[in-house]
Scaffold this active site. Sequence first.
Site, PDB file in Angstrom:
ATOM      1  N   LYS A 162     -66.643  40.979  14.872  1.00 58.39           N
ATOM      2  CA  LYS A 162     -67.823  41.844  14.769  1.00 58.39           C
ATOM      3  C   LYS A 162     -68.180  42.080  13.298  1.00 58.39           C
ATOM      4  O   LYS A 162     -69.351  42.025  12.915  1.00 58.39           O
ATOM      5  CB  LYS A 162     -67.551  43.185  15.491  1.00 58.39           C
ATOM      6  CG  LYS A 162     -67.409  43.016  17.001  1.00 58.39           C
ATOM      7  CD  LYS A 162     -66.879  44.254  17.706  1.00 58.39           C
ATOM      8  CE  LYS A 162     -66.650  43.984  19.190  1.00 58.39           C
ATOM      9  NZ  LYS A 162     -66.071  45.115  19.929  1.00 58.39           N
ATOM     10  N   GLN A 212     -63.293  50.782  18.534  1.00 56.55           N
ATOM     11  CA  GLN A 212     -62.727  49.725  19.373  1.00 56.55           C
ATOM     12  C   GLN A 212     -61.752  50.329  20.387  1.00 56.55           C
ATOM     13  O   GLN A 212     -60.917  51.162  20.048  1.00 56.55           O
ATOM     14  CB  GLN A 212     -62.022  48.680  18.486  1.00 56.55           C
ATOM     15  CG  GLN A 212     -61.519  47.449  19.229  1.00 56.55           C
ATOM     16  CD  GLN A 212     -62.629  46.595  19.830  1.00 56.55           C
ATOM     17  OE1 GLN A 212     -63.765  46.604  19.361  1.00 56.55           O
ATOM     18  NE2 GLN A 212     -62.322  45.865  20.883  1.00 56.55           N
ATOM     19  N   ASP A 260     -72.318  51.010  21.302  1.00 59.74           N
ATOM     20  CA  ASP A 260     -71.555  50.465  22.433  1.00 59.74           C
ATOM     21  C   ASP A 260     -72.123  50.954  23.771  1.00 59.74           C
ATOM     22  O   ASP A 260     -71.788  50.418  24.822  1.00 59.74           O
ATOM     23  CB  ASP A 260     -70.096  50.934  22.343  1.00 59.74           C
ATOM     24  CG  ASP A 260     -69.150  49.809  21.963  1.00 59.74           C
ATOM     25  OD1 ASP A 260     -69.455  48.650  22.282  1.00 59.74           O
ATOM     26  OD2 ASP A 260     -68.103  50.103  21.368  1.00 59.74           O
TER      27      ASP A 260
END
Length: 299
Positions: free
Chosen positions: A60, A104, A127
């Site tokens: 990412k 994450q 997200d």
Amino acid sequence: MASEEQKEATIIDGKAIAQTIRNEIASEVLLLSQKYGKVPGLAVVIVGNRKDSQSYVNMKRKACCELGIRSYDIDLPEEVSEEEVVKKVHELNDDPDVHGILVQLPLPKHINEEKVLTEISIEKDVDGFHPLNIGKLAMKGREPLFQPCTPKGCVELLTRSGVSIRGKKAVVVGRSNIVGLPVALLLLKADATVTVVHSHTRDSESIIRSADIIIAAAGQPMMIKGDWIKPGAAVIDVGTNAIDDPSRKSGYRLVGDVDFQEVKKVAGLLTPVPGGVGPMTVAMLLKNTLDGAKRKIEQ
Ligand code: GUN
């Protein structure tokens, strides 16, 4: 040899589709910087040193660099307290150069994931995991500020491959917060008739066999077999499972939740693992970051 041999599935090239999207994003990032002198910023927070999470996070961060998006790297040790993670999230919420915040998952066991995700400003929740964004995704007539990246990538793969979703029977295998549940909600928003099968479902096979669209997100290597598939169905494989393979130098290889060799003989469209959904997750994260930045910068 049978005279009427069935045509093999078209393999959807997720890597190529993701690259097209990345090029589109890079042009928009350039335009933003020329017009406003500002670039999108994404903060990627990782806690601890899980190898799989580190490799996803590195991908990412690298992708941000390639597209001209500024990446803010926050690496916290495994032992960090929940309070410190939340404090970091608040700092990022207040930083005007940060347009997206990604924590994450999974987080270490001593940290309450729900608490941390709820603290992310919904305007920076690239997200799409904040309960408010998920809630809006679930409701008719409401739109979340961001859609979760992997589910959005699955739908994008279908539409860019010419599959119309409206009125189709879609079966989602798995009900995780990250993929199964939100992808079911997205397909419902796109007017599919959606069934979710999971570990307690009776006779999943026959339900899956009735589907025009299958999203496999169970985390079970090669679980879905060729005779579970309706001929011509579109199959999106979200699974990323490492299995032992002594013939490889690394000693392992990645397989999906779908038995690729069997299913490609029956399906109409099929994504490979790797090179299917994976690159799309990253592309959708970059797209969400760009959209978040545009909302702020152009306001
Ligand atoms: N862990 C596995 N997939 C994801 C994802 O899409 N986002 C985050 N933040 N963590 C993950």
